[in-house]
Motif scaffolding. Structure first.
Motif, PDB file in Angstrom:
ATOM      1  N   GLU A  60      47.027  34.737  40.058  1.00  0.00           N
ATOM      2  CA  GLU A  60      46.763  33.362  40.486  1.00  0.00           C
ATOM      3  C   GLU A  60      47.051  32.964  41.908  1.00  0.00           C
ATOM      4  OE1 GLU A  60      48.590  34.369  37.928  1.00  0.00           O
ATOM      5  OE2 GLU A  60      48.241  33.119  35.946  1.00  0.00           O
ATOM      6  N   GLY A  61      46.352  32.127  42.714  1.00  0.00           N
ATOM      7  CA  GLY A  61      46.523  31.832  44.046  1.00  0.00           C
ATOM      8  C   GLY A  61      45.474  32.599  44.835  1.00  0.00           C
ATOM      9  N   TRP A  62      44.781  33.742  44.532  1.00  0.00           N
ATOM     10  CA  TRP A  62      43.590  34.261  44.980  1.00  0.00           C
ATOM     11  C   TRP A  62      42.518  33.342  45.207  1.00  0.00           C
ATOM     12  CZ3 TRP A  62      42.371  40.150  43.896  1.00  0.00           C
ATOM     13  CH2 TRP A  62      43.449  40.904  43.847  1.00  0.00           C
ATOM     14  N   ARG A  63      41.792  33.725  46.173  1.00  0.00           N
ATOM     15  CA  ARG A  63      40.585  32.896  46.394  1.00  0.00           C
ATOM     16  C   ARG A  63      39.051  33.580  46.093  1.00  0.00           C
ATOM     17  NH1 ARG A  63      40.171  31.764  51.596  1.00  0.00           N
ATOM     18  NH2 ARG A  63      39.386  29.969  51.672  1.00  0.00           N
ATOM     19  N   LEU A  64      38.024  32.827  45.367  1.00  0.00           N
ATOM     20  CA  LEU A  64      36.827  33.038  45.169  1.00  0.00           C
ATOM     21  C   LEU A  64      35.864  32.826  46.430  1.00  0.00           C
ATOM     22  CD1 LEU A  64      34.689  34.859  43.637  1.00  0.00           C
ATOM     23  CD2 LEU A  64      34.184  32.651  42.419  1.00  0.00           C
ATOM     24  N   ILE A  65      35.396  33.438  47.257  1.00  0.00           N
ATOM     25  CA  ILE A  65      34.555  33.148  48.660  1.00  0.00           C
ATOM     26  C   ILE A  65      33.102  32.924  48.027  1.00  0.00           C
ATOM     27  CG2 ILE A  65      33.775  33.520  50.850  1.00  0.00           C
ATOM     28  CD1 ILE A  65      36.804  33.289  50.374  1.00  0.00           C
ATOM     29  N   THR A  66      32.647  31.589  48.183  1.00  0.00           N
ATOM     30  CA  THR A  66      31.402  31.235  47.596  1.00  0.00           C
ATOM     31  C   THR A  66      30.184  30.713  48.719  1.00  0.00           C
ATOM     32  OG1 THR A  66      32.364  29.220  46.990  1.00  0.00           O
ATOM     33  CG2 THR A  66      32.260  30.896  45.203  1.00  0.00           C
ATOM     34  N   GLU A  98      27.789  31.313  52.035  1.00  0.00           N
ATOM     35  CA  GLU A  98      26.299  31.717  52.230  1.00  0.00           C
ATOM     36  C   GLU A  98      26.395  33.383  51.940  1.00  0.00           C
ATOM     37  OE1 GLU A  98      22.389  31.549  52.375  1.00  0.00           O
ATOM     38  OE2 GLU A  98      23.715  29.962  52.218  1.00  0.00           O
ATOM     39  N   GLY A  99      25.526  34.040  51.193  1.00  0.00           N
ATOM     40  CA  GLY A  99      25.615  35.356  51.096  1.00  0.00           C
ATOM     41  C   GLY A  99      26.584  35.810  50.236  1.00  0.00           C
ATOM     42  N   ALA A 100      27.547  34.886  49.565  1.00  0.00           N
ATOM     43  CA  ALA A 100      28.229  35.356  48.169  1.00  0.00           C
ATOM     44  C   ALA A 100      27.669  36.029  47.231  1.00  0.00           C
ATOM     45  CB  ALA A 100      29.246  34.200  47.837  1.00  0.00           C
ATOM     46  N   PRO A 101      28.138  37.250  46.705  1.00  0.00           N
ATOM     47  CA  PRO A 101      27.536  37.961  45.585  1.00  0.00           C
ATOM     48  C   PRO A 101      27.162  37.171  44.302  1.00  0.00           C
ATOM     49  CG  PRO A 101      29.514  39.175  45.866  1.00  0.00           C
ATOM     50  CD  PRO A 101      29.216  37.696  47.110  1.00  0.00           C
ATOM     51  N   TRP A 102      28.622  36.168  43.837  1.00  0.00           N
ATOM     52  CA  TRP A 102      28.394  35.643  42.543  1.00  0.00           C
ATOM     53  C   TRP A 102      29.198  34.241  43.174  1.00  0.00           C
ATOM     54  CZ3 TRP A 102      31.981  33.112  39.321  1.00  0.00           C
ATOM     55  CH2 TRP A 102      31.276  32.797  38.348  1.00  0.00           C
ATOM     56  N   THR A 103      28.600  33.025  42.532  1.00  0.00           N
ATOM     57  CA  THR A 103      29.241  31.820  42.546  1.00  0.00           C
ATOM     58  C   THR A 103      29.249  31.182  41.405  1.00  0.00           C
ATOM     59  OG1 THR A 103      27.236  30.609  43.226  1.00  0.00           O
ATOM     60  CG2 THR A 103      28.054  31.600  44.861  1.00  0.00           C
ATOM     61  N   LEU A 147      36.587  38.331  46.724  1.00  0.00           N
ATOM     62  CA  LEU A 147      37.925  37.548  46.426  1.00  0.00           C
ATOM     63  C   LEU A 147      38.695  38.162  47.660  1.00  0.00           C
ATOM     64  CD1 LEU A 147      38.471  39.049  42.771  1.00  0.00           C
ATOM     65  CD2 LEU A 147      38.093  36.834  43.453  1.00  0.00           C
ATOM     66  N   VAL A 148      39.742  37.058  48.062  1.00  0.00           N
ATOM     67  CA  VAL A 148      40.748  37.332  48.926  1.00  0.00           C
ATOM     68  C   VAL A 148      41.788  36.865  48.304  1.00  0.00           C
ATOM     69  CG1 VAL A 148      41.514  36.412  51.136  1.00  0.00           C
ATOM     70  CG2 VAL A 148      39.265  36.617  50.805  1.00  0.00           C
ATOM     71  N   PRO A 168      37.142  42.717  47.344  1.00  0.00           N
ATOM     72  CA  PRO A 168      36.061  42.457  46.583  1.00  0.00           C
ATOM     73  C   PRO A 168      36.149  43.225  45.255  1.00  0.00           C
ATOM     74  CG  PRO A 168      35.659  43.711  48.438  1.00  0.00           C
ATOM     75  CD  PRO A 168      36.909  43.316  48.639  1.00  0.00           C
ATOM     76  N   LEU A 169      35.776  42.755  44.117  1.00  0.00           N
ATOM     77  CA  LEU A 169      35.806  43.464  42.866  1.00  0.00           C
ATOM     78  C   LEU A 169      34.524  43.240  42.001  1.00  0.00           C
ATOM     79  CD1 LEU A 169      39.431  42.488  41.908  1.00  0.00           C
ATOM     80  CD2 LEU A 169      38.521  44.776  42.496  1.00  0.00           C
ATOM     81  N   THR A 170      34.025  44.190  41.321  1.00  0.00           N
ATOM     82  CA  THR A 170      33.081  43.976  40.222  1.00  0.00           C
ATOM     83  C   THR A 170      33.549  44.260  38.928  1.00  0.00           C
ATOM     84  OG1 THR A 170      31.537  45.332  41.850  1.00  0.00           O
ATOM     85  CG2 THR A 170      30.876  45.136  39.324  1.00  0.00           C
TER      86      THR A 170
END
Length: 405
Positions: free
Chosen positions: A142-148, A150-155, A170-171, A179-181
């Motif tokens: 919890e608390g991580w951020r998903l960057i969405t 321009e150019g983000a691989p998944w939103t 991710l950050v 970054p994780l897959t």
């Protein structure tokens, strides 16, 4: 005063110009945007739209929306237009998000995170990570951020499917890129309501949402409860839900026909909200000591309920201030399968307090730090249990102090 000029963001215009939509996409974009714009103009609870020049908003955002090549840009444009209302309940969910919401209590492919928008508009904050999920196994917390941006691989505007890997930008909570897959897999739904009786003399009722059947379920948990058993209602991370279920929960603890709020719609007519029952088969409200846990992600009905119990001096509220997003909203399906949420009424408590942009202030502050989270500690729950134990101890001491005549 209306807004004379509304500037369009360069990101949307540039992105849309780079890859324009085909004719079918443009036609659907138009239908979706026009439905949202018209619905706000005709149905929003404030006919003045908080002073926003809605025609100017249309001139600014409609060209961007119509030229959007995908749901990300279309719903980003719609969302930015709705943000002009400065209303947390005014929002539009793209079809993929609506589909996930519709299957929330069904077995489905998942990676195991719950998200809320980041104020920046370029990211989402991870609110919860499901134990045993691909996200948990990858170490996401919890608390991580998903960057969405321009150019983000998944939103979140994209669907996910079992076995089809997605890459997340991710950050972590210290600002380090991670970054994780992950590969989604089928997972059983989590229950909306959970009762925990593992603590002696304490019943903890965790409510993830004010969904259908909540009042009846809560009545079943409270039926036959020993008077000395304390009750903790955990509404942390609860986004709200059905107003009738909030009333049903309050009916478990407050007398019937008790005024607990009032709402005012677009017409200006005031409607009082009074407890009307719905708490299962209980003959009357229980008398057990009650604490309610809240945090910054407690919204809507998850704010109205603790506010009503707090004003009635029926419960101690523990945690951190709530979101202050309490306008009464309704949802409308959009032509592409997306969903519009729009405020249809204002709300004040029985004491005349307007909670919008203000929220509920706990009686007892108990913040959850990242260190607590990593260590598996729950200071809010511990504080709630201790507060109730103290209340009963003080009452017992008062009884013993009365002389025998």
């Amino acid at each position: 005063m209306g807004l004379a000029l509304i500037a369009a963001p360069a990101f949307a215009a540039d992105s849309a110009a780079a890859t324009g939509p085909d004719r079918e996409r443009a036609r659907m974009n138009q239908r979706v945007f026009d439905r949202v714009w018209t619905e706000v103009r005709s149905q929003y609870y404030d006919p003045e739209l908080h002073g926003v020049d809605w025609n100017a908003a249309r001139r600014t955002w409609r060209p961007i929306a119509l030229n959007a090549p995908d749901d990300r840009i279309l719903y980003r444009a719609i969302g930015d237009m709705l943000d002009l209302l400065d209303d947390d309940h005014a929002g539009a969910s793209p079809p993929a998000v609506a589909r996930r919401q519709d299957t929330l209590r069904q077995r489905r492919a998942a990676i195991g995170v719950s998200l809320r928008p980041d104020p920046s508009g370029e990211a989402w904050v991870i609110e919860q990570v499901r134990p045993g999920s691909p996200a948990a196994e990858a170490g996401i917390t919890e608390g991580w951020r998903l960057i969405t941006g321009e150019g983000a691989p998944w939103t979140p505007e994209q669907d996910i499917a079992e076995g089809q890997a997605v890459t997340l930008a991710l950050v972590d909570d210290e600002g380090v890129p991670r970054p994780l897959t992950l590969t989604p897999r089928m997972m059983d739904p989590t229950p909306a309501f959970v009762a925990d009786r593992s603590r002696p003399g304490v019943l903890v009722l965790t409510v993830d949402g004010f969904e259908a059947g909540l009042g009846r379920w809560m009545g079943e948990q409270l039926a036959g409860l020993a008077p000395e058993t304390d009750v903790v209602i955990d509404l942390r991370g609860n986004p709200g839900g059905r107003l009738m279920e909030a009333d049903a929960v309050l009916s478990c603890f407050l007398p019937r026909d008790r005024l607990w709020a009032a709402r005012t719609g677009r017409s200006g007519r005031r409607v009082e909200l009074r407890t009307g029952g719905g708490c299962g088969d209980l003959a009357g409200p229980v008398g057990n000591e009650v604490a309610v846990l809240v945090d910054a992600n407690s919204r809507s009905a998850a704010e109205l309920t603790p506010a009503a119990l707090q004003e009635a001096r029926r419960a101690v509220v523990v945690g951190t201030p709530t979101a202050g997003a309490v306008l009464i909203s309704q949802e409308t399906r959009l032509p592409d399968g997306g969903r519009l949420s729009l405020s249809r009424a204002d709300f004040v408590t029985s004491g005349g307090v307007r909670l919008e942009k203000r929220g509920v202030t706990p009686d007892l502050a108990a913040p959850l730090t990242p260190e607590d989270r990593r260590a598996g500690r729950d200071p809010g729950l511990e504080a709630a249990v201790a507060a109730l134990a103290g209340t009963q101890a003080e009452a017992a001491m008062a009884v013993r102090a009365v002389p025998t005549l």
